[in-house]
Design an enzyme around this catalytic site. Structure first.
Site, PDB file in Angstrom:
ATOM      1  N   ALA A   9       0.845  -1.201   0.000  1.00 17.76           N
ATOM      2  CA  ALA A   9       0.000   0.000   0.000  1.00 17.76           C
ATOM      3  C   ALA A   9       0.874   1.244   0.000  1.00 17.76           C
ATOM      4  O   ALA A   9       2.024   1.215   0.452  1.00 17.76           O
ATOM      5  CB  ALA A   9      -0.910  -0.003   1.225  1.00 17.76           C
ATOM      6  N   ASP A  10       0.293   2.325  -0.489  1.00 13.57           N
ATOM      7  CA  ASP A  10       0.954   3.616  -0.410  1.00 13.57           C
ATOM      8  C   ASP A  10      -0.122   4.692  -0.310  1.00 13.57           C
ATOM      9  O   ASP A  10      -1.163   4.594  -0.958  1.00 13.57           O
ATOM     10  CB  ASP A  10       1.834   3.879  -1.636  1.00 13.57           C
ATOM     11  CG  ASP A  10       2.803   5.019  -1.364  1.00 13.57           C
ATOM     12  OD1 ASP A  10       3.884   4.742  -0.798  1.00 13.57           O
ATOM     13  OD2 ASP A  10       2.472   6.172  -1.663  1.00 13.57           O
ATOM     14  N   THR A  11       0.136   5.697   0.514  1.00 12.96           N
ATOM     15  CA  THR A  11      -0.808   6.785   0.721  1.00 12.96           C
ATOM     16  C   THR A  11      -0.138   8.107   0.395  1.00 12.96           C
ATOM     17  O   THR A  11       1.002   8.340   0.807  1.00 12.96           O
ATOM     18  CB  THR A  11      -1.302   6.809   2.183  1.00 12.96           C
ATOM     19  OG1 THR A  11      -1.941   5.558   2.466  1.00 12.96           O
ATOM     20  CG2 THR A  11      -2.291   7.933   2.424  1.00 12.96           C
TER      21      THR A  11
END
Length: 186
Positions: free
Chosen positions: A67-69
């Site tokens: 994941a990446d935000t």
């Protein structure tokens, strides 16, 4: 199927645990650069997929979750701040404004890769310089995109409105993960 979470984020670990899926944490090393011409709405997915593709130990019967935000305000990506001064500048930019949070996730097996992005909008009330200093000193947001965690004091005291998933803002769109993992494990 064995689920592997490629993240050191305590928030992501906690959220995945709450979904009820047993998992193991694995480490990845990945350059988190992205093409400068990439539209902001695609950056989180691009980085999530890049992380997944950098993991070379995936075996049959395993599902890798990356994941990446990213936080975007006025067309500018606000990443993790380098220091307290940069954190304060970011929070001043967010103060009294609405911004977007994009979290990209990738679920990868030995035969299939799925990458999705979820978007939420966050509206901050004005934040005084004293409140910014308090937040930075007490909650140490240097490891967070945009210099804040919605689950911290600033989220309770200064966020006026959100549109979209609270958990996307925390860094893991749990509703998407639940749906996709159920597809992969059935």
């Amino acid at each position: 199927m064995k689920l592997l979470l490629a993240s050191q984020s305590p928030r992501r670990k906690e959220l995945l645990q709450c979904l009820g899926f047993p998992f193991e944490v694995v480490s990845i090393h990945c350059d988190e650069s992205y093409p400068s011409q990439l539209p902001i709405c695609e950056v989180a997915a691009y980085l999530s997929l890049k992380k997944a593709n950098s993991y070379t130990h995936l075996r049959s019967g395993e599902i890798l979750l990356t994941a990446d935000t990213i936080v975007s305000c006025s067309g500018q990506i606000l990443g993790k701040p380098r220091d307290k001064q940069e954190a304060a500048q970011m929070l001043k930019k967010l103060s009294g404004n609405t911004h977007e949070v994009y979290t990209g996730i990738t679920l990868k097996t030995s035969t299939k890769t799925t990458t999705l992005t979820d978007k939420a909008e966050v509206e901050f009330m004005p934040i005084s310089s004293e409140e910014i200093d308090f937040y930075i000193n007490e909650f140490k947001p240097l490891d967070k995109a945009g210099s804040y965690g919605i689950q911290d004091w600033i989220g309770m005291a200064k966020i006026n409105k959100i549109s979209g998933s609270y958990y996307t803002i925390m860094g893991l769109p749990t509703h998407l993960i639940y749906k996709e993992l159920n597809k992969l494990t059935k």
